[in-house]
Design an enzyme around this catalytic site. Structure first.
Site, PDB file in Angstrom:
ATOM      1  N   GLY B  17       7.720 -20.935   2.993  1.00 38.08           N
ATOM      2  CA  GLY B  17       6.519 -21.078   1.652  1.00 38.08           C
ATOM      3  C   GLY B  17       6.499 -20.683  -0.209  1.00 38.08           C
ATOM      4  N   LYS B 108       7.122  -6.308   3.455  1.00 41.04           N
ATOM      5  CA  LYS B 108       6.787  -5.503   3.136  1.00 41.04           C
ATOM      6  C   LYS B 108       6.138  -4.783   4.516  1.00 41.04           C
ATOM      7  CE  LYS B 108       5.639  -7.906   0.178  1.00 41.04           C
ATOM      8  NZ  LYS B 108       5.054  -8.317  -0.655  1.00 41.04           N
ATOM      9  N   GLU B 193      -5.925 -12.742  -3.652  1.00 44.09           N
ATOM     10  CA  GLU B 193      -6.511 -13.472  -2.413  1.00 44.09           C
ATOM     11  C   GLU B 193      -8.114 -13.694  -1.707  1.00 44.09           C
ATOM     12  OE1 GLU B 193      -4.315 -15.014  -0.025  1.00 44.09           O
ATOM     13  OE2 GLU B 193      -2.355 -14.291  -1.190  1.00 44.09           O
ATOM     14  N   ASP B 204      -1.305  -2.978   0.273  1.00 51.24           N
ATOM     15  CA  ASP B 204       0.367  -3.193  -0.256  1.00 51.24           C
ATOM     16  C   ASP B 204       0.931  -2.441  -1.055  1.00 51.24           C
ATOM     17  OD1 ASP B 204       2.049  -6.266  -0.957  1.00 51.24           O
ATOM     18  OD2 ASP B 204       1.533  -4.950  -3.193  1.00 51.24           O
ATOM     19  N   LYS B 208       5.513  -0.794  -0.109  1.00 49.71           N
ATOM     20  CA  LYS B 208       6.192  -0.661  -0.559  1.00 49.71           C
ATOM     21  C   LYS B 208       6.295   1.038  -0.711  1.00 49.71           C
ATOM     22  CE  LYS B 208       4.735  -5.210  -2.760  1.00 49.71           C
ATOM     23  NZ  LYS B 208       3.942  -5.356  -3.770  1.00 49.71           N
TER      24      LYS B 208
END
Lengths: 436, 436
Positions: B17, B108, B193, B204, B208
């Site tokens: 991808g 992640k 998204e 997200d 991280k």
């Protein structure tokens, strides 16, 4: 295979001045964390110093006044060269390598001027010479460039790599002060030496740029080919006009790869106030690197001082400790590329470099003068981006910002402009870069 | 010992991808430079992808639709996991490790949630799992933190580590736009998204941050203990008042070591407009790290995208290729500290965290209201740094900036303020950090 207790790595520190004391104190203060990281302890086996440093408790450590005792000490695994200079330091480093010892150094002049010879000898002997602390103090820019960005073709890099110069440019910009005035303060604060030539004329920055460029492009160190121009001729008026146009003036080291060769240059530079680099102030350092895959990056931190520079020296000691038993073929090469793969790409003379220019001159406030000047620029293929013209009764300032043009053409244009009877004295010229 | 031609290192890429295609194309386009760096070539031995990616010329390469073919291919030295998710990806990585293969991943969520288990298995098998691309895309922050700053005790780190969130906050700040409006544009531009929860609610970023904190402090990964708060409740008015006070609002991931434990938190944060971090705009990422020796540092770059993230994946492949023959004991440990040296220091609940607060509320424009509010703050040991009060006829905004206070006290104070009859609705609260 894991959990075996490895024997301590023994370092010998040569020089206990600013960086030496920082290095020693970090190894002492953070010994427990360092051992947790490395899986073995790092021990100061011997120190060579001309005098005691009151910030260091060296009780119980073998101390000598002769640095060669360290280079010849069979117990020492890593010789840490922190004496500075390029004569005795060279002899010390070469002796250590000859004796099969790894070397860590913070000496930018030594690496920039004698690096090729030092690395060749290290390669022959299968030892490492680590020099993270030689560029931008505590910023791990050598590691980032050599390992973190190893997937990239480096297009260009540009850095504020001399804290003294940046302190002066920041004060001039924020407070409208004159160069000489700020320099005196910098000397009083201990940021600048009694003889400030090394910092303000760009020699120190040129040493660092030479090292960065070699790592970026896989080329031998070529300090003598670096174009170097200082900041002592920058006036408060230049800074003020630049600001009015949306620019800061910074003393930058710039390396760029073009189809015609590699540019290697240190000079005052106008950059947009909107860039992060223009907002790096005071004695802080920062380096931008543009890679073909990653795009623009920036790394920022303290460029000097006992503890920040010691941080890089100790990181190098840890790196060397980790690769002591590694096959030398698999180590990260000194100049990022395998020694037999270094490239002989040519350096571009400054006359061939293309960039924008900021021109600041005094002219008679008389009809036709601006027309004459713009005609000269046009005749030399130079187009104008913006102009500031002040009205007055006698000599008035005229500031012209140009689009990118080859320096050779600009030289011809400036000579012609200076020959005009209505232009007084010489034209101040400062290069302009678009770092995006 | 030098100049020996080493056999190529063979990688298998799982997933073609965005990141997979970037990785593949960098390995192709920069193959010559990479070989000059590593001293051996890095060859794509096999690709597993559900469909062809039109940006990649995979002619002549062994291609499969089954990722486990790659994990079981005896020719493959390094399995590159770029399929995302935490179920099949976990199985793939564990199978590869079980088969004695090294792993490079950009995942992640996988590392934050299953990292402890993955690293234990890797240690048992003597292989490496590299994950630079999992945090902040192209920025080599894992390497900087784990190796470049290895001499330091890390005091704190704070980062803009989600590009979507930073794009939204930047647009709100620069153009005075509302959250929903910018989110729609971000979705149209492909930055966000269709279901933006992962980005805008901080999940997200929490993945991280979990990884960065473990590397900074040598603690096991503890995603479930990260305090996470999104940006969807931030209004254009909050942004405007913050600006008036000299602050930007950024969505930060923050880890800090205190004597009481480690803070681990993702939330909108006011930071001074004078800091570099406040000037990191658009989709760009940046991480500040404060070490006890080096002081404050900052690293900036693209946090996402095919080529920037591919830059980190390929740098990891090069790193692994270099240490293939190294004694595992001497490799850089997955979480920076030797696995048996990880610390069990406790995480600090958010109620125990101390910081400044920005409070924004609507009050009746009536005598005595401000006095009541300041009295409540004072009763809870909270001192005020500055106030903005607007006059009006009915409900008017009141903004209060406080000095540092424990969150527990602030909760009590806010409940009391909200109970006042002259305060309408709830009090908006945003944390304030002084990152120096």
């Amino acid at each position: 295979m894991w959990g075996i207790v490895l024997k301590p790595v023994k370092v010998g520190i040569c020089g206990l001045g600013t960086v030496g004391s920082g290095t020693f104190n970090i190894l002492r203060n953070n010994a427990e964390e360092i051992t947790r990281r490395v899986g073995r302890s790092i021990v100061v086996e011997q120190i060579a110093a001309r005098q005691v440093n009151p910030t260091c408790d060296t009780t119980g450590i073998n101390t000598t006044s002769d640095i060669f005792d360290v280079a010849n000490n069979p117990e020492v695994d890593i010789v840490v060269e922190l004496i500075g200079g390029t004569t005795v330091a060279l002899e010390l480093v070469m002796t250590a390598i000859e004796n099969g010892k790894h070397v860590v150094t913070a000496n930018k002049a030594l690496i920039a001027v004698h690096g090729n010879e030092i690395f060749a000898k290290a390669q022959e002997k299968g030892v490492m010479v680590a020099f993270e602390a030689a560029v931008a103090g505590g910023i791990p820019i050598i590691k980032s460039l050599r390992e973190g960005l190893s997937a990239n073709k480096i297009e260009w890099l540009a850095g504020i790599i001399n804290g003294t110069g940046n302190f002066i440019m920041t004060e001039m910009s924020e407070k409208g002060r004159a160069f000489d005035d700020v320099l005196k303060e910098a000397q009083a604060l201990g940021y600048a030496e009694a003889d400030p030539t090394f910092d303000v004329e760009g020699i120190d920055a040129a040493h660092k740029l030479t090292i960065l460029a070699s790592i970026a492009y896989g080329i031998p160190l070529q300090f003598e080919k670096t174009y170097t121009e200082g900041i002592s001729r920058i006036t408060a008026e230049d800074v003020s006009f630049a600001k009015e146009m949306g620019y800061a003036i910074k003393h930058l080291g710039i390396a760029r790869r073009t189809s015609a060769g590699v540019e290697l240059r240190v000079h005052p530079t106008l950059i947009s106030q909107k860039t992060l680099l223009a907002n790096v102030n005071g004695v802080m350092n920062a380096v931008m690197v543009k890679g073909d895959a990653v795009g623009p990056t920036l790394t920022y931190g303290a460029g000097a001082g006992a503890m920040p520079t010691g941080s890089s020296v100790v990181a190098d000691i840890i790196d060397v400790a980790r690769t002591l038993t590694a096959d030398p073929t698999n180590r990260v090469p000194h100049l990022a590329f395998q020694p037999e793969q270094l490239s002989d790409v040519s350096m571009l003379p400054i006359e061939e470099v293309e960039c924008g220019f900021f021109l600041n001159m005094k002219i008679q406030d008389r009809a036709g003068v601006l027309a004459n000047i713009t005609q000269i620029l046009s005749n030399n293929g130079i187009s104008i981006e913006s102009v500031i013209q002040r009205e007055g009764t006698d000599l008035v300032p005229l500031v012209v910002m140009t689009h990118d043009v080859k320096e050779r053409n600009m030289n011809v244009a400036i000579a012609a402009i200076e020959a005009l009877p209505d232009v007084a004295g010489s034209v101040q010229r400062i290069r302009v870069e678009n770092l995006a």
